[in-house]
Design an enzyme around this catalytic site. Structure first.
Site, short mmCIF file in Angstrom:
data_model
loop_
_atom_site.label_atom_id
_atom_site.label_comp_id
_atom_site.label_asym_id
_atom_site.label_seq_id
_atom_site.Cartn_x
_atom_site.Cartn_y
_atom_site.Cartn_z
N ASP B 284 0.82 -1.21 0.00
CA ASP B 284 0.00 0.00 0.00
C ASP B 284 0.85 1.26 0.00
O ASP B 284 2.01 1.25 0.40
CB ASP B 284 -0.91 0.02 1.23
N GLU B 285 0.22 2.32 -0.46
CA GLU B 285 0.72 3.67 -0.30
C GLU B 285 2.18 3.88 -0.72
O GLU B 285 2.99 4.40 0.03
CB GLU B 285 0.59 4.10 1.18
N VAL B 286 2.50 3.42 -1.93
CA VAL B 286 3.83 3.75 -2.46
C VAL B 286 3.68 5.08 -3.19
O VAL B 286 3.00 5.16 -4.21
CB VAL B 286 4.30 2.65 -3.45
#
Lengths: 651, 651
Positions: B284-286
């Site tokens: 997630d959330e790169v």
């Protein structure tokens, strides 16, 4: 608490912040390092601050111990320390790590929340104990107490600088220490709940880390029923034996050589397991009936020129003492073991009073006082606090004789406790007894004691003791999912009946497996609310009924009580555990009404009508009677109000 | 709770007495036997009764499991059971020990105190879960959560029939699972607090005993700062890296072969350590900033014909998936991993909503819902409870597609929790989410949910959870030795700010080592008092101001609040931890006064003066503003009273 021997206040305070750190100079030692770690964790728990000192920063607290401590803690090892706190740092100096550990406990108690954060006040403390033996007995036979419960109580003992756990490991109702030589002692002599030797070693090491010696007690020749399930050949009567008991109290047969052969092996095993230099053999309350009933034993008494059973017990003790000594231990026993045939190095523990302690000292024996410190008797703290090992008969001893009095032990006998409520039977009252053993004899102010004990009580709860949490949990259990606000109002003003009244009213042997989940089991031994209410009433009366603050406090409480039963009654009816409290809740409501009326008469300066007085006397009489083993501890102050109002004369 | 699939009430009740006993017929198995032992201990704890069944007596509760369970618990293993209780006995029938364990948890919840003792009502329950994957994520990276705290939360999960612990073991702020192959992961990538492999195995076995799978998550390629302290060669940027962070979010470099070599070894090691068939790789959330800043990575993207960073992450995931599969595990990841290149057996966990779950299902991927179940957002339980994995976009899926939705997971992200207060952030709200995953979709009554959740909350506290005890302890710490009655009055009506407001107001990275010992840390996420007050106000208004019981309840509360600040203010001033609450305590007092005046106008049927209305609007406006991160949750109901009073017209 306990109050240090000498306290000199400074000015300013030392802030406790995230940069707090500790450094040990001088002697490094495993138990000191572990103690510092534990201290840091506890301080972090008390403040809610995770410490993050910068690398290389000046330590906030420096600890210096001159030399190490013995691998096995000795009676009388130096526990003194000096603690200085200034606004820039703190320092503990002690001859031994034991003293340093005591200093750390004192430091913990100094830290409080202030408008500017957590801080310790600037102070110089020079401290050492009054007595070298400051113990607590925990009976684990009547009710088994698991290791984790014992451990948190050791934490509590360390916090108030007690240094001996007297572990009452066997009694009629259960044998709790594993013997590999005689596995049937626990195998048949317990309900399956006992400590393995590994667990025992672990507990001893836990205690050692906290500066606490562990003295085991194997009570003999009486209080030994549990031994006989597995080894009936030790008994003075034929049996069969069950843990539930009934009938006469069995005792070891002191006339058979096989008894001593058994004890040789058993004591050798236990002497290895327990490293402490002292070994407690009990020796109390041998009623002698089983000896009377056994013709062979009576023959033995005659044949050996003894006069009676007491002589026979002395003979047993003498032989026992030889076995104990052979295993490099010093024998400790209760009052009854005192006998001129025994060597002077034994220690006599008195459950009977200062008198027998004085008699022992006059004969050159060392002694410990436990009379007056029985936590299971449900006394108010002030009553324990007033008992001093050096008072009464002991006050008249010579200095040399006084030096033989080593200290004392509180006793938590376990007829009526479970792992759930034992903490609340011990704490916080035990902290005041600990102060009696540590602090100078001149420290006797009861108000100061109660104020400081309140602070210690909160400290202990924060460190993991359950004396406050347990009551809440137990009340909630009784109430199901109902709100317990009104139940707490009642619980706050009751105390369990005192002394042996609970056992006495049974009129049969105690069933040690009955559920202990009633109000009497949850109630605190001493009601703070009742004590404070009583004080307010005293103050109000002594002020000539003019102290308005006291009157307001009294009125608020009386109103709360008068109105409480209406809310509480439906809840009590819903629960089989609470139904028995219906009358005491009604009594509280009546007392509330009575007290309010008395206050009104006092306010108006109007004398009470005679009929009213008669009625109130009946109310008070009824409220004084125990209900479900509970005493309504606000009855006397209300009675005082009524009496005060009845003395009004019209001018 | 969770409500069973089918409940049929019978007549009568089964008494729970000292003779209570359990027998297992059919399959005997270690985890079932351990479960029965645990159950007996818990029932004993809940009732305070030490069970002493007579030898050979008919068992009170008989448990029959048809066959054993797998050594490694499988997704979708049969958890159904039938529980019948009559006035003479009870019986649990289940295909597997897993179902039997669920039946035991249900039985525990049936037992209540009655006027005739503890008892379970006669009932026939046929039960099975709606979803096979009912999990909770616990983040142990931002704040380390010790094993014993995880264990008591596993007890809580078992009590409400959750069956997956999603263990978020690594993130920017700390790597918490020991790797023997790469010891610097914890050695440099944590503050020294991590789980050894032995501890991990112990926790997995503890969970297995309770019918709970443990799915580890190692979040990559983002959320990986902690990896780079020890292994900077894995990173996409030069570093140096610290756990405290700051600057751009670092990510693994997916372009280097050495990265995959590292992951081959690391995943092989972890795949052995964690027996579960599923392995969570995060994903997630790169944010891609570090990839943007690295010319070599951008070259790689071009050279391989990728369009952007998303394609690069898909490439990474594809290679990762091969490694995971090679180790006989099935890959799980957050929404962002969804990409047609990945095989259909992976599982997508949605933090974004039912929409992305539906999209995944339409493409043939299995999914889990976590959107709507973030416990750290401080939502009221009813809001979580209203979220259903099958609602929204998912409602329009075909039955085949719906079957791909495996269930969901609540998430306890750990930015703002410590071992001390984590229980109160999870419980009791998590019980309602557990019900959403277990019970039929039709179970949606919010009042019933709150009533049953209250009972579960007390059950959990009795079983060792600390969600209620912790607040008390923390409030007492803030107050020192002072009485906390008035502090509790305030604490009872406040809630922490919602969603990400607490982090957002910081306007800088969170310091994960700051003390969390303020009111915001102690306050429950949802105020029962405020909810009940709001309901009473609704009821009063809807009754046309005629419901006297509701009015009395409202008035009592308003009076309490109006008078509370006078008592509380001095205490707040004394404590650095409480000073920040001075304004909110004043706001509460003002709201109390406002509410009482509005009630008076309503009672008299007298319209409010305009000036008064204007003043009250200001009071309410002020009370709505967060103070020290706290919301005064009784503001809206008071506003409703004022508005109601302003609508009065004189007849």
């Amino acid at each position: 608490m306990p109050m240090p021997a000498s306290v000199q206040s400074g000015s300013g305070q030392l802030p406790i912040t995230q940069s707090f750190s500790v450094a040990v100079t001088g002697t490094h030692e495993v138990s000191l390092d572990a103690g510092v770690q534990r201290f840091t964790k506890q301080l972090s728990q008390l403040t809610g601050i995770p410490f993050r000192p910068a690398a290389g920063a000046t330590p906030t607290l420096t600890i210096h111990a001159d030399h190490g401590r013995d691998a096995i803690q000795k009676l009388g090892e130096d526990e003194s320390y000096e603690l200085t706190v200034s606004d820039s740092g703190a320092k503990i100096d002690a001859p031994t790590p034991l003293g340093a550990l005591c200093g750390l406990e004192t430091f913990l108690q100094l830290v409080t929340i202030t408008p500017n954060g957590f801080a310790a006040p600037a102070v110089t403390i020079k401290d050492q104990p009054r007595f070298p033996w400051r113990g607590m007995l925990i009976d684990v036979s009547r009710h088994f107490i698991p290791i984790d419960v014992l451990k948190r109580n050791l934490d509590g003992m360390a916090a108030v600088k007690m240094n001996v756990l007297h572990w009452h490991l066997s009694d009629d109702q259960g044998f709790r220490a594993e013997s590999k030589k005689f596995p049937k002692l626990t195998g048949m002599g317990s309900d399956g709940q006992f400590y393995t030797q590994d667990e025992i070693r672990d507990l001893i090491s836990y205690a050692h880390d906290r500066g606490i010696r562990v003295v085991p007690e194997f009570d003999m020749p009486g209080h030994t029923r549990s031994w006989f399930l597995g080894y009936p050949e030790l008994a003075s009567g034929p049996g069969p034996y069950t843990l539930e008991g009934g009938g006469i109290d069995p005792a070891i047969d002191p006339t058979r050589e096989s008894t001593y052969k058994f004890l040789e092996t058993f004591i050798a095993e236990m002497a290895k397991l327990f490293p402490d230099a002292y070994f407690h053999i009990g020796g109390d309350e041998v009623d002698g009936k089983q000896w009377d009933a056994n013709p062979k034993i009576q023959e033995f008494i005659k044949a050996h020129g003894m006069k009676n059973n007491q002589d026979l017990q002395a003979y047993f003790n003498k032989r026992l003492e030889k076995i104990v000594t052979k295993n490099h231990k010093i024998m400790v026993g209760w009052d009854e073991i005192l006998h001129p045939d025994l060597p002077k190095n034994i220690v006599v523990q008195s459950w009977r009073g200062q008198q027998s302690l004085a008699v022992a000292a006059q004969q050159g024996y060392r002694g410990l006082l436990s009379y007056g410190y029985y936590l299971d008797l449900m006394w108010p703290t002030s009553r324990h606090y007033a008992v001093d090992p050096m008072s009464g008969a002991a006050a008249n001893l010579t200095p040399e004789q006084k030096a033989l009095i080593l200290g004392g032990e509180s006793c938590q006998w376990a007829e009526w406790v479970t792992p759930e409520n034992i903490d609340s039977h011990i704490w916080p009252r035990n902290a005041a007894i600990a102060e009696r053993f540590w602090s100078p004899q001149s420290v006797v102010d009861v108000n100061s004691m109660y104020a400081r004990m309140h602070a210690v009580s909160l400290e202990l709860e924060s460190l993991g003791l359950m004396h406050l949490a347990a009551r809440r949990q137990m009340l909630q259990r009784m109430a199901g999912t109902a709100d317990i606000t009104s139940l707490k109002v009642l619980a706050n003003v009751v105390e369990p009946v005192k002394d042996y009244a609970r056992s006495d009213t049974l009129q049969r042997p105690i069933d040690f497996h009955m559920p202990l989940n009633h109000m009497i089991d949850a109630a605190y031994p001493e009601s703070d609310t009742a004590r404070q209410f009583g004080e307010a009433v005293q103050q109000f009366i002594q002020s000539g009924y003019k102290d308005e603050a006291a009157e307001a406090q009294i009125r608020t409480r009386l109103l709360l009580w008068r109105n409480n039963d209406a809310k509480l009654h439906p809840l009590l009816e819903q629960s089989s555990l609470l139904q028995e409290n219906v009358p005491i809740s009604q009594n509280l409501a009546m007392l509330g009404a009575t007290g309010l009326q008395a206050l009104d008469y006092l306010d108006k300066g109007q004398p009470e009508p005679d009929l009213w007085k008669t009625q109130q006397a009946a109310v008070i009489e009824q409220a004084k009677k125990p209900v479900a083993g509970l005493l309504l501890q606000v009855t006397e102050p209300v009675e005082q109000l009524v009496q005060a109002a009845s003395k009004i004369t019209v001018h």
